[in-house]
Design an enzyme around this catalytic site. Structure first.
Site, short mmCIF file in Angstrom:
data_model
loop_
_atom_site.label_atom_id
_atom_site.label_comp_id
_atom_site.label_asym_id
_atom_site.label_seq_id
_atom_site.Cartn_x
_atom_site.Cartn_y
_atom_site.Cartn_z
N TYR A 48 0.84 -1.20 0.00
CA TYR A 48 0.00 0.00 0.00
C TYR A 48 0.87 1.24 0.00
O TYR A 48 2.03 1.22 0.41
CB TYR A 48 -0.96 0.02 1.20
CG TYR A 48 -0.33 0.35 2.54
CD1 TYR A 48 -0.24 1.67 3.00
CD2 TYR A 48 0.15 -0.66 3.37
CE1 TYR A 48 0.31 1.96 4.24
CE2 TYR A 48 0.70 -0.37 4.61
CZ TYR A 48 0.78 0.95 5.04
OH TYR A 48 1.34 1.24 6.27
N CYS A 49 0.31 2.34 -0.48
CA CYS A 49 0.98 3.64 -0.46
C CYS A 49 -0.11 4.72 -0.42
O CYS A 49 -1.28 4.41 -0.22
CB CYS A 49 1.89 3.81 -1.68
SG CYS A 49 1.05 3.70 -3.27
N THR A 50 0.27 5.96 -0.60
CA THR A 50 -0.67 7.07 -0.43
C THR A 50 -1.84 7.02 -1.42
O THR A 50 -3.00 7.08 -1.03
CB THR A 50 0.04 8.42 -0.57
OG1 THR A 50 1.15 8.45 0.33
CG2 THR A 50 -0.89 9.57 -0.22
N ILE A 95 -4.18 4.74 0.37
CA ILE A 95 -4.73 5.12 1.68
C ILE A 95 -5.86 6.13 1.50
O ILE A 95 -6.86 6.10 2.22
CB ILE A 95 -3.62 5.73 2.56
CG1 ILE A 95 -2.47 4.75 2.73
CG2 ILE A 95 -4.18 6.13 3.92
CD1 ILE A 95 -1.19 5.40 3.22
#
Length: 266
Positions: free
Chosen positions: A126-128, A159
């Site tokens: 996951y990342c921004t 996110i």
């Protein structure tokens, strides 16, 4: 370099809840050959046609309950310092590669320790907003032999989309670091009495606001320094200048040769 047609995987994200004075007055668009630089030459960079399975927020949320999975935070270490996913007890294991800059990721992925930790696991990235995971999942698939891991997943929309879906934060704790004038944002309806995730580099007081453009004296990443310590100028202590938690952990000292010329915006 030819652009790859991956528009079907993209989702348009918008933010309408900006505080007064935090919006940009102008919009400028420009082309870029690489949104997330892994430091690999073009011929060695993996194609993003072969990425991880894209999971919508509700499916990613459910997957974090799987004890046979690992959740990898693809952001820089200073981003994870103020907020991250916290899988439920008995669920997936959260892993922080502890990278200061994106070019450090390939080396972390190649470590035997990393390969052993991911072996036989369902790997969740996951990342921004999802961009970094396109490169990261493709790189893992290109680097590891087939069968090393069970499957590779990534959070569709990052996110940002997850917090839009889970207004109470779901399995998220703290704030999400962003590269606009908000600096960070949290769930729309946070859980009551939720503790501040980050802490001041000078006094260790709970603090999650990057203000004053403070930098780690050893590596140069953004540094958390609370308003009280800034007022007392504790961040300007020349005998014992404050360092980020990772430099403290790794024993890095103030040496110019270890400070990159610039930190990327993603």
């Amino acid at each position: 370099m030819k652009a790859e047609n991956i528009s079907a995987k993209r989702s348009l994200k918008s933010s309408t809840e900006f505080p007064s004075g935090s919006t940009s007055k102008t919009l400028r668009c420009s082309g870029s050959q690489n949104l997330w630089d892994t430091g690999l030459a073009a011929e060695k960079a993996p194609s993003i046609k072969k990425t991880g399975v894209h999971l919508e927020p509700q499916d990613y949320h459910k997957k974090m309950e799987d004890p046979d999975a690992v959740v990898i935070d693809m952001r820089n270490v200073y981003e994870a310092a103020i907020g991250r996913f916290q899988p439920p007890e008995g669920g997936a294991e959260w892993i922080d590669p502890k990278i200061r800059i994106s070019t450090e990721f390939p080396a972390w992925l190649e470590k035997e320790e990393t390969k052993e930790k991911l072996k036989g696991k369902q790997v969740m990235f996951y990342c921004t907003g999802g961009v970094r995971c396109e490169r990261a999942t493709a790189l893992l698939k290109n680097t590891y032999e087939e069968g090393t891991v069970q499957e590779v997943f990534q959070l569709q929309g990052g996110i940002h989309k997850y917090l839009d879906h889970f207004e109470d934060g779901g399995h998220w704790v703290g704030k999400n670091y962003v590269f606009d004038k908000r600096f960070a944002h949290g769930p729309k309806k946070p859980k009551p009495n939720e503790a501040i995730f980050g802490k001041c580099a000078c006094c260790s007081k709970p603090w999650d606001r990057y203000r004053g453009k403070k930098k780690c004296s050893a590596c140069g990443v953004p540094l958390l320094v609370c308003s009280a310590c800034q007022a007392a100028k504790l961040d300007k202590n020349k005998k014992n200048p404050p360092k980020c938690p990772l430099c403290t952990e790794q024993g890095w000292e103030t040496k110019k040769e270890k400070v990159p010329t610039a930190w990327p915006l993603v």
